[in-house]
Design a protein around this motif. Structure first.
Motif: not given
Length: 371
Positions: A211-215
């Motif tokens: 939720h902080k990075s991949a999306r």
């Protein structure tokens, strides 16, 4: 259907042209806002300058993914709207990095002082009154807000005449909200006592990564490009089969570099993630594999900004020897393979062969990088 091998090769020259178009959009947007700042007061111009200097670097990963999603859905590669979208994504990334460095108390970014340290140094060099550190953080928060505003301006311009503007707007807003709450989740995970169950600790670290990075690094940019070109929901869902495992692999590789990376390549001190106390999947896996005593010692050292180079080297060896580093590297490889396989499935959605080839090459390059 048979595919001409000459068509499937990535076309780096086209990517270079697109990156140049994004750079032109960034320059135009920054110049416009620099003049707006100067009209308010010349003292405010450094806010825009700080954003511009940060946005000048980077891999342009999110912008290129947006461009590939756009082309996958039939968009013209030279259309200025997708370059504006790329600029919007790069400005959003700049805002996220500025705020992330404040939260992580990072001194450097891309080989330069982080924005809050830059303003702190300017305060001292100017001989201003009061606390330089407080000024640096305050100015950087505002610079991040300025970057967010510029990102919104660029994206609004890109929506004009878009294929699915309402759905693209929703995607952009989901990206923005997801990064903010993902950042909070990251901060809370660092502050809360570590989970006693290693599986629970690893699941929490995985949630932060997603939720902080991949999306926002992969899922939303690819979808946004497609939606602006009119992609239907089936194609957007097929994109996610590629972009989510790719985004996860990208961040896990980043976590490995945060502990084992070469400072000359990463622009960050060696082992900086340990000093910042990041509870990554790498750390969660190490805690599960280390002896209880060593796991407790690692937990005690995490987040110590004064952690010595010798202690960093000790934990690099320990994470290597216990198998944590290899476990995460194996996960990166498996996720990358899954993403590459999903790229092949895009043929059923009539995604052009050259776009599929470029996606495959991008996945390979981004998940094996050393910086």
């Amino acid at each position: 259907m048979p595919v001409d091998a000459a068509v499937t090769r990535p076309r780096p020259a086209d990517q270079d042209r697109f990156r140049a178009a994004v750079a032109e959009e960034l320059t135009r947007t920054l110049d416009e806002h620099r003049e707006r700042a100067r009209a308010v007061h010349p003292l405010t111009v450094p806010l825009v300058d700080a954003v511009g200097d940060l946005a000048a670097g980077g891999k342009r990963l999110r912008a290129v993914l947006g461009w590939l999603g756009w082309r996958a859905a039939g968009g013209d590669p030279e259309d200025p709207r997708i370059a504006r979208t790329g600029a919007a994504l790069e400005l959003f990334q700049a805002a996220a990095l500025i705020h992330d460095d404040i939260l992580d108390r990072s001194d450097t970014r891309r080989g330069m002082p982080s924005v809050h340290r830059r303003f702190e140094a300017e305060h001292r060099a100017s001989g201003w009154r009061h606390d330089a550190g407080h000024f640096g953080v305050s100015a950087a928060i505002l610079a991040g807000d300025v970057a967010l505003g510029m990102s919104e301006t660029a994206f609004a311009a890109a929506l004009e005449g878009a294929g699915r503007p309402a759905r693209a707007r929703d995607e952009f807003e989901r990206m923005r909200f997801g990064v903010m709450v993902g950042q909070y989740l990251d901060v809370a995970a660092e502050m809360a006592p570590p989970a006693t169950d290693p599986a629970e600790a690893e699941a929490a670290a995985e949630a932060v990564v997603e939720h902080k990075s991949a999306r926002y690094s992969a899922v939303h940019p690819l979808a946004l490009g497609g939606l602006l070109a009119g992609a239907d929901d089936a194609l957007v869902a097929a994109f996610a089969e590629v972009s989510l495992p790719f985004g996860l692999a990208f961040q896990y590789q980043d976590d490995l570099l945060g502990v084992f990376g070469d400072p000359a390549a990463t622009g960050k001190p060696a082992g900086d993630d340990l000093r910042e106390g990041k509870r990554t999947v790498l750390i969660a896996r190490a805690v599960a594999l280390l002896s209880p005593a060593d796991a407790a010692a690692l937990d005690a050292d995490l987040g110590d900004p004064g952690l010595s180079a010798e202690r960093i080297a000790h934990w690099q060896r320990a994470l290597e020897e216990c198998g944590a580093r290899q476990a995460v590297a194996d996960r990166v490889a498996a996720l990358s393979a899954r993403a590459a396989e999903a790229v092949g499935a895009l043929e059923a959605h009539e995604v052009p062969a050259d776009v599929r080839a470029e996606l495959t090459a991008l996945i390979q390059a981004a998940t094996t990088r050393r910086h």
